[in-house]
Write an enzyme that holds these catalytic residues in place. Sequence first.
Site, PDB file in Angstrom:
ATOM      1  N   TYR A   1       4.121   4.877  -7.231  1.00  0.00           N
ATOM      2  CA  TYR A   1       3.187   5.470  -6.383  1.00  0.00           C
ATOM      3  C   TYR A   1       3.989   6.753  -5.600  1.00  0.00           C
ATOM      4  O   TYR A   1       5.019   6.506  -4.942  1.00  0.00           O
ATOM      5  CB  TYR A   1       2.653   4.396  -5.337  1.00  0.00           C
ATOM      6  CG  TYR A   1       2.084   3.353  -5.862  1.00  0.00           C
ATOM      7  CD1 TYR A   1       1.665   3.478  -7.173  1.00  0.00           C
ATOM      8  CD2 TYR A   1       1.501   2.290  -5.148  1.00  0.00           C
ATOM      9  CE1 TYR A   1       0.874   2.246  -7.873  1.00  0.00           C
ATOM     10  CE2 TYR A   1       0.800   1.286  -5.644  1.00  0.00           C
ATOM     11  CZ  TYR A   1       0.497   1.212  -7.012  1.00  0.00           C
ATOM     12  OH  TYR A   1      -0.256   0.147  -7.452  1.00  0.00           O
TER      13      TYR A   1
ATOM     14  N   HIS B   1       4.876  -4.430 -13.229  1.00  0.00           N
ATOM     15  CA  HIS B   1       3.751  -3.605 -13.238  1.00  0.00           C
ATOM     16  C   HIS B   1       2.677  -3.661 -14.396  1.00  0.00           C
ATOM     17  O   HIS B   1       1.644  -3.892 -14.394  1.00  0.00           O
ATOM     18  CB  HIS B   1       4.085  -2.319 -13.007  1.00  0.00           C
ATOM     19  CG  HIS B   1       3.136  -1.443 -12.083  1.00  0.00           C
ATOM     20  ND1 HIS B   1       3.427  -0.286 -11.478  1.00  0.00           N
ATOM     21  CD2 HIS B   1       1.721  -1.324 -12.027  1.00  0.00           C
ATOM     22  CE1 HIS B   1       2.308  -0.039 -10.849  1.00  0.00           C
ATOM     23  NE2 HIS B   1       1.503  -0.403 -11.116  1.00  0.00           N
TER      24      HIS B   1
ATOM     25  N   PRO C   1     -10.341  -3.297  -5.665  1.00  0.00           N
ATOM     26  CA  PRO C   1     -11.506  -4.354  -5.416  1.00  0.00           C
ATOM     27  C   PRO C   1     -12.543  -3.425  -4.977  1.00  0.00           C
ATOM     28  O   PRO C   1     -13.656  -4.286  -5.046  1.00  0.00           O
ATOM     29  CB  PRO C   1     -11.008  -5.134  -4.253  1.00  0.00           C
ATOM     30  CG  PRO C   1      -9.937  -4.152  -3.323  1.00  0.00           C
ATOM     31  CD  PRO C   1      -9.337  -3.440  -4.486  1.00  0.00           C
ATOM     32  N   LEU C   2     -12.605  -2.294  -4.657  1.00  0.00           N
ATOM     33  CA  LEU C   2     -13.782  -1.531  -4.282  1.00  0.00           C
ATOM     34  C   LEU C   2     -14.376  -0.799  -5.820  1.00  0.00           C
ATOM     35  O   LEU C   2     -15.155   0.466  -5.240  1.00  0.00           O
ATOM     36  CB  LEU C   2     -13.617  -0.704  -3.045  1.00  0.00           C
ATOM     37  CG  LEU C   2     -13.353  -1.612  -1.873  1.00  0.00           C
ATOM     38  CD1 LEU C   2     -13.033  -0.409  -0.620  1.00  0.00           C
ATOM     39  CD2 LEU C   2     -14.507  -2.644  -1.330  1.00  0.00           C
TER      40      LEU C   2
ATOM     41  N   ARG D   1     -12.487   1.207  -6.970  1.00  0.00           N
ATOM     42  CA  ARG D   1     -11.918   2.757  -7.005  1.00  0.00           C
ATOM     43  C   ARG D   1     -13.000   3.517  -6.169  1.00  0.00           C
ATOM     44  O   ARG D   1     -13.030   4.754  -5.882  1.00  0.00           O
ATOM     45  CB  ARG D   1     -11.531   3.570  -8.198  1.00  0.00           C
ATOM     46  CG  ARG D   1     -10.680   2.633  -9.073  1.00  0.00           C
ATOM     47  CD  ARG D   1     -10.214   3.277 -10.305  1.00  0.00           C
ATOM     48  NE  ARG D   1      -9.457   2.489 -11.169  1.00  0.00           N
ATOM     49  CZ  ARG D   1      -8.029   2.527 -11.424  1.00  0.00           C
ATOM     50  NH1 ARG D   1      -7.309   2.945 -10.465  1.00  0.00           N
ATOM     51  NH2 ARG D   1      -7.614   1.458 -12.077  1.00  0.00           N
TER      52      ARG D   1
HETATM   53  N1  LIG Z   1      -1.167  -3.159 -10.214  1.00  0.00           N
HETATM   54  C1  LIG Z   1      -1.817  -1.937 -10.553  1.00  0.00           C
HETATM   55  O1  LIG Z   1      -1.739  -1.700 -11.650  1.00  0.00           O
HETATM   56  C2  LIG Z   1      -2.712  -1.420  -9.546  1.00  0.00           C
HETATM   57  C3  LIG Z   1      -3.735  -0.340  -9.982  1.00  0.00           C
HETATM   58  C4  LIG Z   1      -4.426   0.425  -9.106  1.00  0.00           C
HETATM   59  C5  LIG Z   1      -4.313  -0.090  -7.652  1.00  0.00           C
HETATM   60  N2  LIG Z   1      -3.190  -0.869  -7.319  1.00  0.00           N
HETATM   61  C6  LIG Z   1      -3.555  -1.226  -5.965  1.00  0.00           C
HETATM   62  O2  LIG Z   1      -4.635  -1.561  -5.475  1.00  0.00           O
HETATM   63  C7  LIG Z   1      -4.966  -0.853  -4.158  1.00  0.00           C
HETATM   64  C8  LIG Z   1      -6.593  -0.680  -4.049  1.00  0.00           C
HETATM   65  O3  LIG Z   1      -6.963   0.043  -5.374  1.00  0.00           O
HETATM   66  P1  LIG Z   1      -7.733   1.635  -5.270  1.00  0.00           P
HETATM   67  O4  LIG Z   1      -7.016   2.399  -4.409  1.00  0.00           O
HETATM   68  O5  LIG Z   1      -7.514   2.169  -6.811  1.00  0.00           O
HETATM   69  O6  LIG Z   1      -9.239   1.235  -5.310  1.00  0.00           O
HETATM   70  P2  LIG Z   1     -10.036   0.583  -4.161  1.00  0.00           P
HETATM   71  O7  LIG Z   1      -9.428  -0.128  -3.020  1.00  0.00           O
HETATM   72  O8  LIG Z   1     -11.138  -0.180  -4.915  1.00  0.00           O
HETATM   73  O9  LIG Z   1     -10.976   1.845  -3.448  1.00  0.00           O
HETATM   74  C9  LIG Z   1     -10.034   2.860  -3.018  1.00  0.00           C
HETATM   75  C10 LIG Z   1     -11.072   3.876  -2.521  1.00  0.00           C
HETATM   76  O10 LIG Z   1     -12.164   3.631  -1.599  1.00  0.00           O
HETATM   77  C11 LIG Z   1     -12.197   4.526  -0.433  1.00  0.00           C
HETATM   78  N3  LIG Z   1     -12.564   3.275   0.514  1.00  0.00           N
HETATM   79  C12 LIG Z   1     -11.779   2.231   0.809  1.00  0.00           C
HETATM   80  N4  LIG Z   1     -12.436   1.535   1.986  1.00  0.00           N
HETATM   81  C13 LIG Z   1     -13.751   2.228   2.018  1.00  0.00           C
HETATM   82  C14 LIG Z   1     -14.883   1.901   2.941  1.00  0.00           C
HETATM   83  N5  LIG Z   1     -14.905   1.017   3.698  1.00  0.00           N
HETATM   84  N6  LIG Z   1     -15.888   2.836   2.938  1.00  0.00           N
HETATM   85  C15 LIG Z   1     -15.683   3.939   2.019  1.00  0.00           C
HETATM   86  N7  LIG Z   1     -14.781   4.114   1.219  1.00  0.00           N
HETATM   87  C16 LIG Z   1     -13.593   3.448   1.306  1.00  0.00           C
HETATM   88  C17 LIG Z   1     -11.031   5.016  -0.594  1.00  0.00           C
HETATM   89  O11 LIG Z   1     -10.957   6.275   0.297  1.00  0.00           O
HETATM   90  P3  LIG Z   1     -10.194   6.757   1.397  1.00  0.00           P
HETATM   91  O12 LIG Z   1      -8.749   6.429   1.262  1.00  0.00           O
HETATM   92  O13 LIG Z   1     -10.941   7.996   1.613  1.00  0.00           O
HETATM   93  O14 LIG Z   1     -10.820   5.881   2.683  1.00  0.00           O
HETATM   94  C18 LIG Z   1     -10.512   5.347  -1.907  1.00  0.00           C
HETATM   95  O15 LIG Z   1     -10.931   6.373  -2.449  1.00  0.00           O
HETATM   96  C19 LIG Z   1      -3.884   0.397  -4.321  1.00  0.00           C
HETATM   97  O16 LIG Z   1      -3.696   0.753  -3.044  1.00  0.00           O
HETATM   98  C20 LIG Z   1      -2.930  -0.080  -5.142  1.00  0.00           C
HETATM   99  O17 LIG Z   1      -2.091  -0.829  -4.163  1.00  0.00           O
HETATM  100  C21 LIG Z   1      -2.858  -1.614  -8.251  1.00  0.00           C
END
Ligand SMILES: NC(=O)c1ccc[n+]([C@@H]2O[C@H](COP(=O)([O-])OP(=O)(O)OC[C@H]3O[C@@H](n4cnc5c(N)ncnc54)[C@H](OP(=O)(O)O)[C@@H]3O)[C@@H](O)[C@H]2O)c1
Length: 317
Positions: A50, A120, A200-201, A203
Amino acid sequence: MQQRKLGNEGLEVSAVSLGTMMMPDNEESVRTIQGAMDAGVTMFDTADLYGTEYQLGRFGENEKLVGRALKGRRDKALVATKFGITHGQGPKGDPAYIKKSVDASLYSLGLDYIDLYYQHRPDPNTPIEETVGTMADLVKQGKIRYIGLSEAPADMIRRAHAVHPITAVETEYSLWSREVEDEVLPVLKELHIGLVPYSPLGRGFLTGQIKKFEDLPIDDYRRYYPRFQGENFAKNVKVVSLIERMASLKGCTPAQLSLAWLLAQGEQIVPIPGTKRLDRVLENLGALEVTLSADDLAEIERISPKGVTAGSRFGTY
Ligand SMILES: NC(=O)c1ccc[n+]([C@@H]2O[C@H](COP(=O)([O-])OP(=O)(O)OC[C@H]3O[C@@H](n4cnc5c(N)ncnc54)[C@H](OP(=O)(O)O)[C@@H]3O)[C@@H](O)[C@H]2O)c1
């Protein structure tokens, strides 16, 4: 803050934790991480990948951000990071690569141990026994406390767990990505391994804040994801509008409903929603106050059944 166990080896973390992947390296991100800690979040999820920009010679930038934010607060924080996605050489999990990676991550984080260290992605060229055997040596050396795998299939999880207890598996899981329910989740439940749902959201899609393709910034990676494109987008947004309606009837936000649904899928499930904003961290923690009855869960299943999401999970760049 409600705590949840991950695995059987004594790791307990805040039931909703924080993903830091998309955080830019700035002071707002530091304040968000620290504010999350003040609100009771204990686990912070990063990876050596990252923030890395190979062309610019920048490595582990997100780990550096997390390390900076946690300075002086290490005793209250649990740091999860990952190794194994390389630049142009596919996933790697051989002993030499792991030994080099863990030292690089410790350096970037500015820490002397990592709480939860994940592979990963599986390395097709190294048997998982060899990878986990090397990670088990890192536990003995005190460089890491617990071992995790990300996006590993069920049979690999079993093989890995036979070498050393696996504490958690991180994989995509949400109302719009339920593939894990087929084979992986039953194995995790059987072996008492934690599940850390990433994205979990969906993306961000499940929050109801993205109503049209153009809402995504021009350089946003999600523009390349099939679920955010064309007809798929149109179909998916209809489902999200039903989730929004149900959330408003329950007196919560769609993000909270989506996270509460995940938390209801098992005792050892700890989602890591990602956000740059502290107000959204606090909103997401509000999922812990949402109680879903059997009728609510049935209604969610009706409006957003498994397999309803249009488009595949990953995009091509
Ligand atoms: N192991 C893997 O291969 C892998 C792959 C992907 C992700 N991950 C991990 O999972 C974490 C979360 O995944 P993700 O960031 O892909 O997706 P996510 O948590 O499903 O969604 C993140 C998105 O939702 C927005 N958001 C969050 N809370 C919100 C709310 N209450 N209201 C409106 N918008 C909201 C954020 O925007 P803002 O920032 O503008 O609020 C961002 O654009 C990552 O940070 C990472 O640590 C791991």
